[in-house]
Write a protein that holds these residues in place. Structure first.
Motif, PDB file in Angstrom:
ATOM      1  N   ARG A 169       0.866  -1.176   0.000  1.00  0.00           N
ATOM      2  CA  ARG A 169       0.000   0.000   0.000  1.00  0.00           C
ATOM      3  C   ARG A 169       0.903   1.227   0.000  1.00  0.00           C
ATOM      4  O   ARG A 169       1.809   1.339   0.831  1.00  0.00           O
ATOM      5  CB  ARG A 169      -0.928   0.037   1.217  1.00  0.00           C
ATOM      6  CG  ARG A 169      -1.943  -1.089   1.271  1.00  0.00           C
ATOM      7  CD  ARG A 169      -3.070  -0.781   2.253  1.00  0.00           C
ATOM      8  NE  ARG A 169      -3.941   0.280   1.729  1.00  0.00           N
ATOM      9  CZ  ARG A 169      -4.994   0.767   2.405  1.00  0.00           C
ATOM     10  NH1 ARG A 169      -5.280   0.305   3.612  1.00  0.00           N
ATOM     11  NH2 ARG A 169      -5.746   1.719   1.870  1.00  0.00           N
ATOM     12  N   HIS A 193      -4.577  -0.386  -2.816  1.00  0.00           N
ATOM     13  CA  HIS A 193      -5.747  -1.228  -2.594  1.00  0.00           C
ATOM     14  C   HIS A 193      -5.833  -1.609  -1.121  1.00  0.00           C
ATOM     15  O   HIS A 193      -4.809  -1.758  -0.443  1.00  0.00           O
ATOM     16  CB  HIS A 193      -5.645  -2.486  -3.461  1.00  0.00           C
ATOM     17  CG  HIS A 193      -6.872  -3.340  -3.462  1.00  0.00           C
ATOM     18  ND1 HIS A 193      -7.154  -4.239  -2.456  1.00  0.00           N
ATOM     19  CD2 HIS A 193      -7.897  -3.438  -4.350  1.00  0.00           C
ATOM     20  CE1 HIS A 193      -8.286  -4.859  -2.730  1.00  0.00           C
ATOM     21  NE2 HIS A 193      -8.763  -4.389  -3.873  1.00  0.00           N
ATOM     22  N   ALA A 194      -7.044  -1.763  -0.624  1.00  0.00           N
ATOM     23  CA  ALA A 194      -7.221  -2.216   0.757  1.00  0.00           C
ATOM     24  C   ALA A 194      -6.406  -3.484   0.979  1.00  0.00           C
ATOM     25  O   ALA A 194      -6.369  -4.378   0.128  1.00  0.00           O
ATOM     26  CB  ALA A 194      -8.699  -2.482   1.038  1.00  0.00           C
ATOM     27  N   GLU A 195      -5.739  -3.552   2.123  1.00  0.00           N
ATOM     28  CA  GLU A 195      -4.789  -4.636   2.360  1.00  0.00           C
ATOM     29  C   GLU A 195      -5.456  -6.002   2.288  1.00  0.00           C
ATOM     30  O   GLU A 195      -6.511  -6.239   2.862  1.00  0.00           O
ATOM     31  CB  GLU A 195      -4.119  -4.462   3.715  1.00  0.00           C
ATOM     32  CG  GLU A 195      -3.017  -5.478   3.973  1.00  0.00           C
ATOM     33  CD  GLU A 195      -2.201  -5.153   5.204  1.00  0.00           C
ATOM     34  OE1 GLU A 195      -2.222  -5.963   6.140  1.00  0.00           O
ATOM     35  OE2 GLU A 195      -1.562  -4.078   5.224  1.00  0.00           O
TER      36      GLU A 195
END
Length: 402
Positions: free
Chosen positions: A343, A376-378
């Motif tokens: 991220r 992107h969301a982890e």
């Protein structure tokens, strides 16, 4: 410097056997590095003229969907950066034949896969990744008995299935694989990493330690003794107890690399597994280096040694460790890009030292430019690689050292 070594008679360079491609032919395979200097790069096992090099560097990087951007891997770049930034200090010089390339396109990342199973689990595909990496893994010399930092050129581009966001990393460093000065135990006789064998000082002396992963797990004389005694282990593929044999004289190299700043969180956890190394560790031998093929003449069980013994029965010749007919040459490999988290809410260009540490948004003396893109969301992603036999074509005449 890296190119000079490979075209010289240095032990780290290319030393052809009689009938193999000349140094002049080998020297035609070069590329420019990020610093504008010339570096050796990938070449096929055989030159177009027909001669063989006797070693291989894995996959042709041109088969990768990332090649147009990543281009040819520059072998030894990190060592050059280290020397240029600290000319009076110790340097890491890795031999030419140990540079290995993996190219995998459209690798599905399965939800819940953590890499512990031999085969990927069934499940939902959460991302699709293209991987092009180059890792230095010599499995014929005593180098890795003590030295834990090895060059990785890592390119990974993943498209997330939920929203088509792209996460991409281009990372180059001398990464630590376990602790310096020694190595861990394999599963023969097991269990994994149940002991650490101290061998001697690492080069460079400031080699960082990786204590999060299992590190370098290298076969030693205890495994050989377990084979002699007929000890058994649980075989995952067959689900049964089977005796140890020459198939268990293997090596596992793990690593865990993390870069963390206020804007960047990056982690990779690759695995480099070699099923047929040329060496094993034996403290009673010169340089503590023993050759697996020699065990075949001591009655050790296993398909590899059965092959060696048949050759001797048919020809009357003993198979040497660097004979192309020996199956122990480090060519049967499973490389996994492994755990991958990224991220980045800041600049895509980040600069680190040669070990991938001391991240900065500005270049500094001895720094390497890295690239990280995506926020992107982890997700917990494990990126599978491939298992390949790079000596499948016997006409390539590949042999140790390789």
């Amino acid at each position: 410097m890296a190119y000079d070594i490979v075209v010289s008679e240095s032990g780290s360079g290319y030393t052809p056997k009689a009938g193999e491609c000349s140094r002049e032919i080998h020297a035609r395979y070069w590329t420019y590095g990020p610093d504008g200097k010339v570096y050796p790069t990938w070449h096929p096992p055989r030159d177009a003229s027909g001669c063989a090099f006797g070693h291989e560097h894995g996959d042709d990087p041109r088969t990768s969907d990332l090649f147009a951007d990543a281009k040819w891997p520059y072998f030894g770049y990190t060592s050059e950066v280290m020397m240029a930034s600290n000319p009076g200090g110790a340097h890491r010089h890795e031999d030419h034949v140990g540079h290995k390339v993996l190219a995998v396109n459209n690798s599905n990342v399965i939800q819940g896969d953590n890499g512990t199973s031999f085969f990927p689990p069934q499940g939902t595909t959460i991302a699709t990744c293209d991987i092009l990496l180059k890792f230095h893994q010599g499995t014929h010399s005593p180098d890795a008995f003590t030295n834990n930092v090895h060059e990785l050129i890592y390119n990974n581009k993943c498209t997330h299935r939920d929203n088509n966001q792209v996460t991409e990393a281009k990372f180059t460093a001398l990464i630590p694989n376990g602790r310096p000065g020694g190595f861990g135990a394999t599963d023969c006789p097991g269990p994994f990493n149940n002991k650490f064998t101290n061998v001697g000082p690492a080069i460079p002396a400031d080699s960082p330690s990786d204590t999060r992963s299992l590190g370098r797990l290298i076969t030693d004389a205890a495994c050989v003794q377990a084979i002699r005694e007929g000890k058994t282990h649980f075989e995952v593929i067959t689900g049964t107890e089977v005796p140890f044999d020459t198939n268990d004289l293997h090596e596992f190299w793990f690593s865990d690399v993390t870069i963390s700043t206020s804007q960047l969180s990056f982690t990779i956890q690759p695995l480099f597994y070699v099923l047929n190394p040329a060496r094993y560790y034996d403290a009673s031998k010169p340089n503590k280096l023993a050759r697996q093929v020699d065990l075949c003449y001591e009655g050790i069980r296993g398909d590899y040694c059965n092959t060696v013994r048949r050759i001797t029965e048919q020809t009357g010749q003993r198979v040497a460790w660097d004979d192309p007919r020996s199956p122990f040459k480090g060519t049967l490999r499973e490389f996994r890009a492994g755990g991958f988290k990224l991220r980045n809410s800041g600049p895509t260009s980040v600069y680190t030292d040669v070990y991938g540490r001391n991240a900065s948004t500005s270049p500094f003396n001895g720094s390497i430019k890295q690239y990280f893109s995506g926020n992107h969301a982890e997700q917990n992603m494990f990126v599978r690689g491939a298992t390949r036999d790079y000596a499948a074509n016997s006409a390539d005449q590949i042999h140790a050292p390789n």
